[in-house]
Motif scaffolding. Sequence first.
Motif, PDB file in Angstrom:
ATOM      1  N   ASP A   1      -6.366  13.555  -0.648  1.00  0.00           N
ATOM      2  CA  ASP A   1      -6.651  14.342   0.557  1.00  0.00           C
ATOM      3  C   ASP A   1      -5.803  15.611   0.619  1.00  0.00           C
ATOM      4  OD1 ASP A   1      -8.561  12.546   1.419  1.00  0.00           O
ATOM      5  OD2 ASP A   1      -7.143  11.364   2.595  1.00  0.00           O
ATOM      6  N   GLY A   2      -4.498  15.464   0.435  1.00  0.00           N
ATOM      7  CA  GLY A   2      -3.605  16.621   0.540  1.00  0.00           C
ATOM      8  C   GLY A   2      -3.279  17.279  -0.781  1.00  0.00           C
ATOM      9  N   HIS A   3      -3.758  16.676  -1.904  1.00  0.00           N
ATOM     10  CA  HIS A   3      -3.516  17.200  -3.252  1.00  0.00           C
ATOM     11  C   HIS A   3      -2.026  17.285  -3.576  1.00  0.00           C
ATOM     12  CE1 HIS A   3      -7.661  19.325  -2.744  1.00  0.00           C
ATOM     13  NE2 HIS A   3      -7.780  18.030  -2.993  1.00  0.00           N
ATOM     14  N   THR A   4      -1.259  16.361  -3.017  1.00  0.00           N
ATOM     15  CA  THR A   4       0.175  16.302  -3.274  1.00  0.00           C
ATOM     16  C   THR A   4       0.459  15.339  -4.415  1.00  0.00           C
ATOM     17  OG1 THR A   4       0.646  16.714  -0.940  1.00  0.00           O
ATOM     18  CG2 THR A   4       2.425  15.769  -2.254  1.00  0.00           C
ATOM     19  N   VAL A   5       1.333  15.738  -5.330  1.00  0.00           N
ATOM     20  CA  VAL A   5       1.792  14.858  -6.399  1.00  0.00           C
ATOM     21  C   VAL A   5       3.201  14.396  -6.041  1.00  0.00           C
ATOM     22  CG1 VAL A   5       2.339  14.649  -8.851  1.00  0.00           C
ATOM     23  CG2 VAL A   5       0.393  16.050  -8.121  1.00  0.00           C
ATOM     24  N   PHE A   6       3.432  13.079  -6.088  1.00  0.00           N
ATOM     25  CA  PHE A   6       4.753  12.561  -5.742  1.00  0.00           C
ATOM     26  C   PHE A   6       5.069  11.347  -6.604  1.00  0.00           C
ATOM     27  CE2 PHE A   6       1.565  10.723  -2.999  1.00  0.00           C
ATOM     28  CZ  PHE A   6       1.889   9.382  -2.889  1.00  0.00           C
ATOM     29  N   THR A   7       6.326  10.973  -6.635  1.00  0.00           N
ATOM     30  CA  THR A   7       6.780   9.875  -7.484  1.00  0.00           C
ATOM     31  C   THR A   7       7.182   8.670  -6.634  1.00  0.00           C
ATOM     32  OG1 THR A   7       9.065  10.665  -7.466  1.00  0.00           O
ATOM     33  CG2 THR A   7       7.623  11.518  -9.206  1.00  0.00           C
ATOM     34  N   PHE A   8       7.593   7.618  -7.311  1.00  0.00           N
ATOM     35  CA  PHE A   8       8.019   6.388  -6.642  1.00  0.00           C
ATOM     36  C   PHE A   8       9.129   6.663  -5.631  1.00  0.00           C
ATOM     37  CE2 PHE A   8      11.117   2.897  -6.580  1.00  0.00           C
ATOM     38  CZ  PHE A   8      10.333   1.866  -6.081  1.00  0.00           C
TER      39      PHE A   8
ATOM     40  N   ILE B   1       0.838  -1.194   0.000  1.00  0.00           N
ATOM     41  CA  ILE B   1       0.000   0.000   0.000  1.00  0.00           C
ATOM     42  C   ILE B   1       0.874   1.246   0.000  1.00  0.00           C
ATOM     43  CG2 ILE B   1      -0.225   0.034   2.525  1.00  0.00           C
ATOM     44  CD1 ILE B   1      -3.107   1.059   2.077  1.00  0.00           C
ATOM     45  N   ILE B   2       0.413   2.251  -0.730  1.00  0.00           N
ATOM     46  CA  ILE B   2       1.160   3.499  -0.878  1.00  0.00           C
ATOM     47  C   ILE B   2       0.523   4.574  -0.004  1.00  0.00           C
ATOM     48  CG2 ILE B   2       1.855   5.308  -2.504  1.00  0.00           C
ATOM     49  CD1 ILE B   2       1.690   3.150  -4.703  1.00  0.00           C
ATOM     50  N   TYR B   3       1.369   5.272   0.751  1.00  0.00           N
ATOM     51  CA  TYR B   3       0.917   6.391   1.575  1.00  0.00           C
ATOM     52  C   TYR B   3       1.567   7.682   1.091  1.00  0.00           C
ATOM     53  CZ  TYR B   3      -0.817   2.958   4.958  1.00  0.00           C
ATOM     54  OH  TYR B   3      -1.485   1.925   5.566  1.00  0.00           O
ATOM     55  N   CYS B   4       0.850   8.773   1.266  1.00  0.00           N
ATOM     56  CA  CYS B   4       1.375  10.087   0.904  1.00  0.00           C
ATOM     57  C   CYS B   4       2.538  10.452   1.829  1.00  0.00           C
ATOM     58  CB  CYS B   4       0.268  11.135   1.016  1.00  0.00           C
ATOM     59  SG  CYS B   4       0.836  12.832   0.746  1.00  0.00           S
ATOM     60  N   PRO B   5       3.671  10.887   1.285  1.00  0.00           N
ATOM     61  CA  PRO B   5       4.809  11.251   2.138  1.00  0.00           C
ATOM     62  C   PRO B   5       4.584  12.540   2.922  1.00  0.00           C
ATOM     63  CG  PRO B   5       5.285  11.769  -0.150  1.00  0.00           C
ATOM     64  CD  PRO B   5       3.979  11.018  -0.146  1.00  0.00           C
ATOM     65  N   GLU B   6       3.568  13.320   2.532  1.00  0.00           N
ATOM     66  CA  GLU B   6       3.307  14.588   3.214  1.00  0.00           C
ATOM     67  C   GLU B   6       2.318  14.440   4.362  1.00  0.00           C
ATOM     68  OE1 GLU B   6       4.825  17.469   2.721  1.00  0.00           O
ATOM     69  OE2 GLU B   6       6.093  16.594   1.151  1.00  0.00           O
TER      70      GLU B   6
ATOM     71  N   ASN C   1      -5.309   7.484   0.606  1.00  0.00           N
ATOM     72  CA  ASN C   1      -6.262   7.781  -0.464  1.00  0.00           C
ATOM     73  C   ASN C   1      -5.491   8.306  -1.676  1.00  0.00           C
ATOM     74  OD1 ASN C   1      -8.638   8.153  -1.826  1.00  0.00           O
ATOM     75  ND2 ASN C   1      -9.265   9.980  -0.684  1.00  0.00           N
ATOM     76  N   ILE C   2      -4.876   7.368  -2.391  1.00  0.00           N
ATOM     77  CA  ILE C   2      -3.920   7.702  -3.449  1.00  0.00           C
ATOM     78  C   ILE C   2      -4.416   7.185  -4.797  1.00  0.00           C
ATOM     79  CG2 ILE C   2      -1.529   7.448  -4.228  1.00  0.00           C
ATOM     80  CD1 ILE C   2      -1.820   8.953  -1.572  1.00  0.00           C
ATOM     81  N   SER C   3      -4.254   7.998  -5.833  1.00  0.00           N
ATOM     82  CA  SER C   3      -4.526   7.539  -7.196  1.00  0.00           C
ATOM     83  C   SER C   3      -3.223   7.524  -7.986  1.00  0.00           C
ATOM     84  CB  SER C   3      -5.551   8.442  -7.889  1.00  0.00           C
ATOM     85  OG  SER C   3      -5.009   9.733  -8.118  1.00  0.00           O
ATOM     86  N   ILE C   4      -3.222   6.743  -9.064  1.00  0.00           N
ATOM     87  CA  ILE C   4      -2.050   6.664  -9.943  1.00  0.00           C
ATOM     88  C   ILE C   4      -2.325   7.474 -11.202  1.00  0.00           C
ATOM     89  CG2 ILE C   4      -0.637   5.122 -11.358  1.00  0.00           C
ATOM     90  CD1 ILE C   4      -1.094   2.957  -9.298  1.00  0.00           C
ATOM     91  N   ARG C   5      -1.349   8.258 -11.609  1.00  0.00           N
ATOM     92  CA  ARG C   5      -1.464   9.043 -12.831  1.00  0.00           C
ATOM     93  C   ARG C   5      -0.397   8.603 -13.827  1.00  0.00           C
ATOM     94  NH1 ARG C   5      -2.457  15.300 -10.687  1.00  0.00           N
ATOM     95  NH2 ARG C   5      -4.650  14.996 -10.069  1.00  0.00           N
ATOM     96  N   TYR C   6      -0.827   8.406 -15.079  1.00  0.00           N
ATOM     97  CA  TYR C   6       0.103   8.104 -16.163  1.00  0.00           C
ATOM     98  C   TYR C   6       0.375   9.414 -16.899  1.00  0.00           C
ATOM     99  CZ  TYR C   6      -1.221   3.327 -15.087  1.00  0.00           C
ATOM    100  OH  TYR C   6      -1.459   2.147 -14.443  1.00  0.00           O
TER     101      TYR C   6
END
Length: 258
Positions: A173-180, A79-84, A89-94
């Motif tokens: 939730d936090g509207h943060t974009v982050f990478t792997f 499971i992926i969590y937001c680092p911020e 509650n994370i989605s994946i974007r291509y």
Amino acid sequence: MLKTGKRERLELYKDRNTQVLLNKFISGEIGELEPVYDCKLGYRYPVVEAIVGDASEAEAFLNRLYEAGVLERRLYDKIIYCPECGSANISIRYCCPYCKSFDITRSALIEHVKCGYMDVEENFRKGNKLVCPKCHEELKKEDVDYRKAGVWCSCKDCGKSFDIPVTAHFCRDGHTVFTFEDAVIKDVYAYRLREEVKEEAAVGWFLIAPIRDFLVENGFEVESPAFLKGKSGANHMFDIAGYKGTKEKVTVIDLATS
């Protein structure tokens, strides 16, 4: 298994929460304990939460049983969590590898076998038919007249085309974009009762507990499990040891089922 492991397990069998969970395994109510996904909280174990009474303690409880050799586990998911903000509650974007926009389109690549022309499916489409833009021949049967050669993407923002997009994560939730590289990734497990401890667990509370209680009610001091030193100096483990006043005369009990 090591005797220290068995000793830890026998201590755990005295715990009411452990007894309730193991009873569900032994009775067949649970074959494998799988987590349940919650888009806000991530994976949870509702059955265990109901037993321990505190959702935050469920994973630690299961981990204690695993480390003591009572449960075995298999990797169920990651499971992926937001680092911020720590949200699950994370989605994946291509995204476009050039401008990093996620406003991209994906099309199938089609190759006309006869003339070798290759293009995206939209350029072959004529109503409900596929027609080669180069030689104008109708393509009727896949893998005979034409074949699908992969996918092709186009970016609506910068206009460039590419075959493989890059992946980014978006925290809803936090509207943060982050990478792997920045993602917080956690292993999630499903649990089963170890076959070799089923009998041990059953003996541990169905048989030992009432005997221990009986001895205590009759004035014995009880150790369970008990470790006694023999004439050779080696320590021996017993399920129950009871004595009154002095340890010179000790009653020891080992239980087995058949």
